[in-house]
Design an enzyme around this catalytic site. Structure first.
Site, PDB file in Angstrom:
ATOM      1  N   ASN A  68       0.825  -1.209   0.000  1.00 35.59           N
ATOM      2  CA  ASN A  68       0.000   0.000   0.000  1.00 35.59           C
ATOM      3  C   ASN A  68       0.861   1.261   0.000  1.00 35.59           C
ATOM      4  O   ASN A  68       0.580   2.228  -0.723  1.00 35.59           O
ATOM      5  CB  ASN A  68      -0.911   0.019   1.232  1.00 35.59           C
ATOM      6  CG  ASN A  68      -2.089  -0.934   1.116  1.00 35.59           C
ATOM      7  OD1 ASN A  68      -2.350  -1.488   0.055  1.00 35.59           O
ATOM      8  ND2 ASN A  68      -2.794  -1.127   2.213  1.00 35.59           N
ATOM      9  N   ARG A 394     -11.080  -4.232 -13.598  1.00 35.39           N
ATOM     10  CA  ARG A 394      -9.909  -5.034 -13.212  1.00 35.39           C
ATOM     11  C   ARG A 394     -10.259  -6.492 -13.465  1.00 35.39           C
ATOM     12  O   ARG A 394     -10.982  -7.111 -12.690  1.00 35.39           O
ATOM     13  CB  ARG A 394      -9.549  -4.815 -11.740  1.00 35.39           C
ATOM     14  CG  ARG A 394      -9.162  -3.386 -11.418  1.00 35.39           C
ATOM     15  CD  ARG A 394      -8.504  -3.281 -10.056  1.00 35.39           C
ATOM     16  NE  ARG A 394      -8.372  -1.902  -9.635  1.00 35.39           N
ATOM     17  CZ  ARG A 394      -7.418  -1.072 -10.053  1.00 35.39           C
ATOM     18  NH1 ARG A 394      -6.519  -1.511 -10.917  1.00 35.39           N
ATOM     19  NH2 ARG A 394      -7.364   0.168  -9.625  1.00 35.39           N
ATOM     20  N   ARG A 424      -5.957   1.801 -12.986  1.00 32.28           N
ATOM     21  CA  ARG A 424      -4.599   1.967 -12.473  1.00 32.28           C
ATOM     22  C   ARG A 424      -3.958   0.636 -12.083  1.00 32.28           C
ATOM     23  O   ARG A 424      -4.561  -0.184 -11.396  1.00 32.28           O
ATOM     24  CB  ARG A 424      -4.615   2.913 -11.274  1.00 32.28           C
ATOM     25  CG  ARG A 424      -3.236   3.243 -10.725  1.00 32.28           C
ATOM     26  CD  ARG A 424      -3.331   4.310  -9.666  1.00 32.28           C
ATOM     27  NE  ARG A 424      -3.678   5.599 -10.248  1.00 32.28           N
ATOM     28  CZ  ARG A 424      -4.446   6.505  -9.646  1.00 32.28           C
ATOM     29  NH1 ARG A 424      -4.981   6.235  -8.479  1.00 32.28           N
ATOM     30  NH2 ARG A 424      -4.692   7.659 -10.223  1.00 32.28           N
ATOM     31  N   HIS A 454     -16.206   2.793 -14.446  1.00 35.65           N
ATOM     32  CA  HIS A 454     -15.984   2.047 -13.210  1.00 35.65           C
ATOM     33  C   HIS A 454     -17.209   1.235 -12.799  1.00 35.65           C
ATOM     34  O   HIS A 454     -17.142   0.438 -11.866  1.00 35.65           O
ATOM     35  CB  HIS A 454     -15.603   3.044 -12.100  1.00 35.65           C
ATOM     36  CG  HIS A 454     -15.120   2.418 -10.840  1.00 35.65           C
ATOM     37  ND1 HIS A 454     -15.815   2.493  -9.651  1.00 35.65           N
ATOM     38  CD2 HIS A 454     -13.995   1.698 -10.573  1.00 35.65           C
ATOM     39  CE1 HIS A 454     -15.148   1.860  -8.709  1.00 35.65           C
ATOM     40  NE2 HIS A 454     -14.046   1.365  -9.225  1.00 35.65           N
ATOM     41  N   TYR A 487     -12.312  -9.865  -1.151  1.00 35.54           N
ATOM     42  CA  TYR A 487     -13.013  -8.588  -1.041  1.00 35.54           C
ATOM     43  C   TYR A 487     -14.490  -8.861  -0.753  1.00 35.54           C
ATOM     44  O   TYR A 487     -15.080  -9.771  -1.341  1.00 35.54           O
ATOM     45  CB  TYR A 487     -12.946  -7.788  -2.348  1.00 35.54           C
ATOM     46  CG  TYR A 487     -11.611  -7.204  -2.722  1.00 35.54           C
ATOM     47  CD1 TYR A 487     -10.425  -7.624  -2.127  1.00 35.54           C
ATOM     48  CD2 TYR A 487     -11.525  -6.226  -3.706  1.00 35.54           C
ATOM     49  CE1 TYR A 487      -9.206  -7.087  -2.497  1.00 35.54           C
ATOM     50  CE2 TYR A 487     -10.310  -5.680  -4.084  1.00 35.54           C
ATOM     51  CZ  TYR A 487      -9.148  -6.121  -3.479  1.00 35.54           C
ATOM     52  OH  TYR A 487      -7.945  -5.581  -3.858  1.00 35.54           O
ATOM     53  N   ARG A 583     -14.352   2.221   5.039  1.00 40.07           N
ATOM     54  CA  ARG A 583     -13.150   1.416   5.238  1.00 40.07           C
ATOM     55  C   ARG A 583     -11.867   2.239   5.171  1.00 40.07           C
ATOM     56  O   ARG A 583     -10.963   2.061   5.967  1.00 40.07           O
ATOM     57  CB  ARG A 583     -13.113   0.310   4.185  1.00 40.07           C
ATOM     58  CG  ARG A 583     -11.974  -0.674   4.360  1.00 40.07           C
ATOM     59  CD  ARG A 583     -10.928  -0.541   3.259  1.00 40.07           C
ATOM     60  NE  ARG A 583     -11.527  -0.713   1.952  1.00 40.07           N
ATOM     61  CZ  ARG A 583     -10.899  -0.424   0.819  1.00 40.07           C
ATOM     62  NH1 ARG A 583      -9.678   0.070   0.840  1.00 40.07           N
ATOM     63  NH2 ARG A 583     -11.491  -0.584  -0.354  1.00 40.07           N
ATOM     64  N   HIS A 611     -15.141  -3.876   0.654  1.00 38.34           N
ATOM     65  CA  HIS A 611     -15.107  -3.185  -0.638  1.00 38.34           C
ATOM     66  C   HIS A 611     -16.496  -2.800  -1.132  1.00 38.34           C
ATOM     67  O   HIS A 611     -16.630  -2.012  -2.066  1.00 38.34           O
ATOM     68  CB  HIS A 611     -14.413  -4.091  -1.664  1.00 38.34           C
ATOM     69  CG  HIS A 611     -14.120  -3.441  -2.975  1.00 38.34           C
ATOM     70  ND1 HIS A 611     -14.883  -3.659  -4.110  1.00 38.34           N
ATOM     71  CD2 HIS A 611     -13.155  -2.564  -3.344  1.00 38.34           C
ATOM     72  CE1 HIS A 611     -14.393  -2.961  -5.119  1.00 38.34           C
ATOM     73  NE2 HIS A 611     -13.352  -2.285  -4.687  1.00 38.34           N
TER      74      HIS A 611
END
Length: 709
Positions: A68, A394, A424, A454, A487, A583, A611
């Site tokens: 991270n 993703r 990303r 997204h 997730y 979160r 998530h």
């Protein structure tokens, strides 16, 4: 740079003044986004320090903290450095200049890196040794171990290494992002020379040592950098090696594309990815013992300021520690569980019939991602299905969904896929998938100008006896089998015509042209979500002012948009009780008298990454609940295509509120509460009461054979 500001004093001064409730533009009402994110990463680090987690899970959390931080420097710090170099005078919503933010970040990240090192060296490494997992330092090598490692180096490492000199006759070599390197000082022809040796990613960081060599049972490992250091002289035969120092770099990888000027988006993304290999440094991490004369050579050749340099006496790149979690030690890991199947005995037409009967909800990872795969497989195998449309953000490696889409195209079905090339860290992977899909004859769209797509939508069009019938899956997370196992995310399958009409319009917007902005079942960004969400919040405020039942529950990943925070502040001023389960980043300050008295913010960090996005409005006893892809950040509201979907089925809505949200709000084991000053404190139940772990509670609930739908 300027002298670092005293964050504690600054925060105290702002909160003690008592902000004017009428002035919601006051910077004191906002928490800095970057520092809020670092507080989130600190909560992850707390999991590594928490002895209630199995030992290898704690190592996993330590690895996540490091990864991270790497990404934080690659994107957020790199962006701030670009602003600083351009002499931008813009202030963050909390009133900090770019320079102040960079100073504050360096103070906080240095402390966090020290905490990571202490957690490893003082806690986790000794504990692993008690379970016969030993990570050896060079001082621990016996003659037998040293001989084994020397032979291993000669056969498996030396042939891969490439020493690169840098002097007037040899230009400074290119050094890739996140690479570990040795700066080697040698003496040649009576002069001091320098060389760089990269530790290639293709070599394992942890080198296993047989128990017969280590002289002890269990797993013993040496670290690659130690072994190379001990044998580095072999790379310079006949040359005296005087010193060797480890260093690691992090580059700017935040992709900026001038889309207005791009003729071909795929080509532009591909070209920009290649350029990012040479991004400016946002961190140079060096051994604490590296002398100034060696460091100066690196600083000069990287063309950086010394404020980018960080010295460490510990290890570097703790993200590599994830390799240890693959060791076969079941007792040192979380107990495995079998996710429930949404339709275990159904397939093909039966799945479509089940969705026609009523909406269906799937909750990962407690319920298997196979529900989504089965839905798409049914569409591929069903001769009556004539079209499939899906958004992919993703995708992940080796995705079975991609193979299914290709099979559908081969079967003559109309398949349209929107692949977001600008996701990303997944740009290269998505480009490769886009090429493969196009080669199969699939209609591939790469996204919209200046927007990231997204939203998580999968639409199936079926020719039935009464005409065309459509089915859709609306999700909160990516169509990615791997992440669905760790997730938490929701997905709703529905055949409600009102939803399908609007989902179809979203796909028309993505693949063609559409200016529709009047949605009822969906809240769609960038044009509709912000005003529609604001209206829902303001309706609760009206209920509260009129003495009717009002309340809001927000569960998402981030709350950072200043205007949306002001909307929530105004609702709190009207008396609306607001519970927020956020979160990660939260820039809203709860508990400010006259401004956010009724707002409570908590964060749950545990075994699974929270998530899912869910928004609940009490609406005077006629509750409304939405799930979808959007957080309350400026990028989600204004710079992305997002979709939130109303959950109309009363049983599903009750399940989400009464079971899922109430479990999260009752957590006294992993939950931490945001304080007005931006810090977090653990939430604890009554003395001697049993702690409630929301994720464990949900695991038990979903393990029940009773089906809620």
């Amino acid at each position: 740079m300027a002298t670092p500001i005293d964050l504690t004093a600054a925060t105290a001064a702002r909160t003690d003044e008592g902000p004017d409730p009428a002035d919601l533009e006051n910077p004191a009402l906002f928490i800095n986004r970057e520092l809020s994110w670092l507080e989130f990463n600190q909560r992850v680090l707390l999991q590594a320090q928490d002895e209630r987690h199995p030992l290898l899970e704690r190592v996993k959390f330590l690895s996540i903290v490091s990864t991270n931080l790497d990404e934080f420097f690659m994107v957020r710090v790199a962006t701030l450095l670009r602003k600083f170099r351009s002499e931008s005078e813009a202030l963050s919503p909390d009133g900090m200049s770019t320079e102040q933010q960079l100073d504050a970040i360096r103070i906080r990240t240095k402390r966090m890196m020290n905490d990571v090192e202490r957690c490893w060296s003082d806690v986790l490494r000794p504990l692993l040794a008690t379970h016969r997992i030993r990570i050896l330092d060079p001082a621990d090598y016996t003659p037998a171990v040293e001989a084994y490692l020397h032979d291993h180096y000669r056969r498996n490492i030396h042939p891969v290494l490439t020493p690169l000199a840098f002097d007037p006759g040899h230009p400074f070599p290119f050094i890739s992002n996140l690479s570990m390197n040795l700066a080697v000082v040698v003496e040649h022809d009576g002069r001091t020379r320098f060389a760089r040796v990269k530790l290639p990613d293709v070599l394992a960081r942890f080198i296993p040592i047989p128990a017969s060599v280590a002289g002890k049972p269990g797993d013993s490992f040496a670290l690659l950098e130690d072994v190379v250091k001990l044998n580095v002289a072999s790379l310079f035969p006949g040359i005296a090696v005087r010193e060797t120092y480890l260093f690691r770099i992090i580059r700017d990888t935040d992709m900026v594309i001038q889309e207005d000027e791009a003729d071909d988006l795929l080509e532009s993304v591909d070209r920009t990815l290649k350029e990012l290999r040479y991004g400016d440094l946002s961190q140079l991490l060096v051994e604490a013992s590296m002398p100034a004369r060696v460091l100066n050579i690196l600083v000069e050749n990287f063309e950086i300021e010394e404020d980018v340099v960080v010295r460490t006496a510990g290890r570097m790149g703790y993200g590599d520690w994830s390799a240890l979690t693959k060791l076969h030690h079941p007792r040192l890991k979380d107990k495995p569980f079998s996710p429930r199947d949404l339709w275990p005995d159904e397939g093909g037409e039966a799945i479509f019939n089940a969705i026609q009967e009523r909406d269906r909800l799937v909750h990962h990872p407690f319920e298997s991602f196979s529900a989504v795969e089965a839905f798409l497989r049914a569409a591929v195998d069903d001769a009556h299905v004539i079209g499939i449309k899906i958004t992919l953000y993703r995708i992940g490696p080796n995705s079975p969904l991609l193979d299914l889409l290709i099979q559908a195209a081969d079967a003559g079905k109309q398949v349209a896929v929107l692949v977001e090339l600008k996701a990303r860290f997944d740009e290269r992977n998505n480009i490769e998938w886009a090429h493969r899909l196009e080669a199969a004859g699939i209609h591939v769209v790469y996204g919209l100008l200046n927007l990231k797509t997204h939203c998580k939508l999968c639409l199936v069009v079926r020719q039935e006896q009464d005409g065309i019938v459509r089915y859709v899956h609306v999700g909160t997370g990516n169509y990615n089998r791997v992440t669905s196992q760790v997730y938490t995310d929701f997905g709703v399958f529905t055949a409600r015509p009102a939803v399908l009409d609007e989902v179809t319009e979203v796909f028309n917007y993505l693949t063609g042209y559409s200016s529709k902005e009047d949605y009822e079942e969906l809240l769609v960004a960038p044009h509709h979500l912000r005003p529609a969400f604001t209206s829902l919040v303001e309706r609760e405020a009206e209920h509260a002012r009129a003495g009717r039942r009002a309340g809001i529950i927000v569960k998402n990943n981030s709350v950072a948009d200043p205007e949306m925070i002001r909307v929530l502040y105004r609702a709190s001023q009207a008396g609306v009780p607001i519970e927020m389960i956020v979160r990660g980043v939260c820039c809203l300050r709860p508990g400010i008298p006259g401004i956010s008295d009724t707002i409570r913010v908590r964060s749950v960090v545990g075994r699974f990454l929270e998530h899912s996005r869910l928004y609940y409005f009490a609406n005077d006893g006629r509750p409304e609940l939405l799930i979808g892809s959007a957080d309350l950040m400026e990028r989600n509201l204004d710079r992305r295509v997002e979709a939130l979907c109303h959950v109309r089925d009363p049983d599903l809505r009750s399940h989400l509120h009464d079971v899922v949200l109430q479990a999260m709000l009752a957590d006294t084991d992993r939950a931490m509460e945001l304080q007005t000053d931006g810090s977090y404190r653990p939430i604890r139940g009554k003395p001697h009461a049993r702690r409630i772990n929301a994720q464990e509670k949900l695991l038990r609930a979903y393990a029940s054979p009773r089906r809620r739908d």
